[in-house]
Design a protein around this motif. Sequence first.
Motif: not given
Length: 373
Positions: A23-42
């Motif tokens: 579940t930890l890796k899933f959480l991290q993979d989901l977060a990375k997928h979400h991050r890849n959809q973002l188009n804002i300065p981080i």
Amino acid sequence: LAVIVEKKEFENEQKNIFYVPSTLKFLQDLAKHHRNQLNIPIIGLTGSNGKTTTKEIIHAVLSQKYKVQYTFGNLNNHIGVPITLLSIKPEHEIAVIEMGANHQKEIEMLCELAQPHIGYITNFGKAHLEGFGGVEGVIKGKSELYDYLKNNKQTILVNEQDPIQVEKTNDYENKITFGAETADYQFSEFVKDNLVGLVYNENQALSKLTGNYNYTNLCAAASLGLHFDLNFAQIKMAIENYLPTNMRSQVLEKNGKTFVLDTYNANPSSMAESLKNFTNFNGAKTIIIGDMLELGEESEVEHQSILDLATSLNFDEIITVGNEFRKINATSKSYLNSKELSDYLKSNKIESMNILLKGSRGIALEEILEFID
């Protein structure tokens, strides 16, 4: 909508209960997928001291113009960073991601998740020495943020008064700088009633924070504000209205006494700076200092060094809390934990008008506050 489990017997896809190996890796993979959809300065932030305060001030400054999402509290590790990333919504225009670490390769992994466009390391201090393997390990571990930014041709915010930051970024051109006469943004410091502020183009902004170390934090936030096209009036508004409420450099008044509450964390670097800053307060001064945790083999030496420094600064009273200080402090003003000190304070009064409380999170020194009249 769904439940993710890592125990196969709970799987039931008809009820939207899905099995994954971790579940930890899933959480991290989901977060990375979400991050890849973002188009804002981080903006990515790490360092030994001042991360959270700097993050809070950056958020306060940038929020004068933008909708900003940022790390809540101390959610800055391999679980907290994914949670923060997943909290970024379509309306957000900038995100500030705090990244904490206590061992090598952790910042590297968090950078792969957050993929920051701008990065800032507050400083390189004596924090988590046990996990990093000494000061050189701290420098190497924190510098993983620089490595990511350089490899991906992103921007580094540099305090040019920090020789390590200068050395680590000397061969890199894509920088935002402050702290030197040749820097992109030039500030000067001023102090009033033990509170620290900055001056920019003869305009002053006085914070509600104490300590010279917070001047650097203010400069970092102001530099990012100017970089993102805020005017100084907006930056001044943010700095002057930011009120620390997270047990970091908080100045409190109670029963005619002035308290500096800095009990969220402590390491030898931040402890030394807090003690030196506290000498600037007018009137009698008592310090209550708690153990600095996660120092490994260096613990006894570092605690002795802090006790020696405290003694040399001639405070009216020195009180220590915790087993590490107890080992080296044979005086009657040494207590094993906060409860033991609280019991003492129920029938004994601290006379000083200024009281500093500083220690690691595990010591919970804030618990004694209610017992000081």
